[in-house]
Design a protein around this motif. Structure first.
Motif: not given
Length: 232
Positions: A68-82, A173-183
């Protein structure tokens, strides 16, 4: 008006003989002026889901219990235009013929980061590139990568890249997000499906992006850009 962007890069399975045929390089990038706010937002998400603010986001940690945490994190990424992501996948490292092209694996490693960065960097902006610290990537090799970008035939001027330096993933945190997506990309291209939490997260990324993750997106895709590199 020119902007300054922070680019956060990581890679998965970059070692030549690690018994994993898929290699992925990826970056998350955003305007530098709101980078700290994005970090605070993600730390707040951690706290919301009962995690410590210094909990390190990693693909290897994704499980059904934390999904649930990771799903909301992905939602945050796609909602944030920046926030934006670009990933380059090598589906099969065994097909790389470094000797034929007068190269070697470490050099190819830089070429992959070059492929990641070249579609992002524009002459009228400034960029600060932060890569996860690895034993295989010393300061002198970062300088080589910077020179390659500056000397490439893409009209980069020598002031566009302000810096390229190492950082530690648990601090940003942004580097951690990169790790998540490449994983996630690596999981798809390895044909894995046994982890229910990871599969749920992959489906959320597909839903938001409208992409299969198994094929290259159009080069013009700016939010979630994927390039599947094939050996000649």
């Amino acid at each position: 008006m020119p902007q300054t962007f922070n680019i956060y890069g990581d890679e998965s399975c970059h070692i030549e003989n690690d018994h994993n045929k898929v290699m992925v390089h990826g970056v998350v990038w955003c305007p530098a002026k709101i980078s700290k706010k994005i970090g605070r937002d993600i730390r707040d998400l951690k706290l919301k889901h009962g995690l410590k603010s210094d909990f390190e986001i990693k693909w290897t940690k994704v499980s059904k219990s934390k999904v649930e945490f990771y799903l909301e994190l992905v939602d945050y990424f796609f909602r944030n235009d920046a926030l934006r992501f670009r990933g380059v996948i090598v589906p099969d490292k065994s097909k790389l013929d470094h000797e034929r092209f007068g190269s070697e694996h470490n050099e190819f490693y830089y070429k992959m980061f070059f492929y990641v960065l070249r579609n992002i960097i524009k002459n009228d902006n400034k960029y600060r590139v932060y890569l996860d610290i690895k034993d295989t990537l010393g300061r002198e090799k970062l300088d080589v990568l910077k020179d390659c970008l500056q000397n490439a035939n893409y009209d980069y001027n020598r002031s566009a890249i302000e810096r390229i330096q190492h950082i530690r993933s648990h601090e940003v945190e942004q580097l951690q997000l990169a790790d998540l997506f490449i994983g996630a990309l690596s999981y798809v291209h390895r044909g894995l499906s046994s982890n229910e939490g990871k599969m749920e997260l992959i489906e959320r990324i597909k839903w938001h992006s409208g992409k299969s993750l198994s094929r290259s997106t159009f080069p013009s895709e700016t939010k979630f850009n994927v390039f599947v590199w094939e050996a000649n």
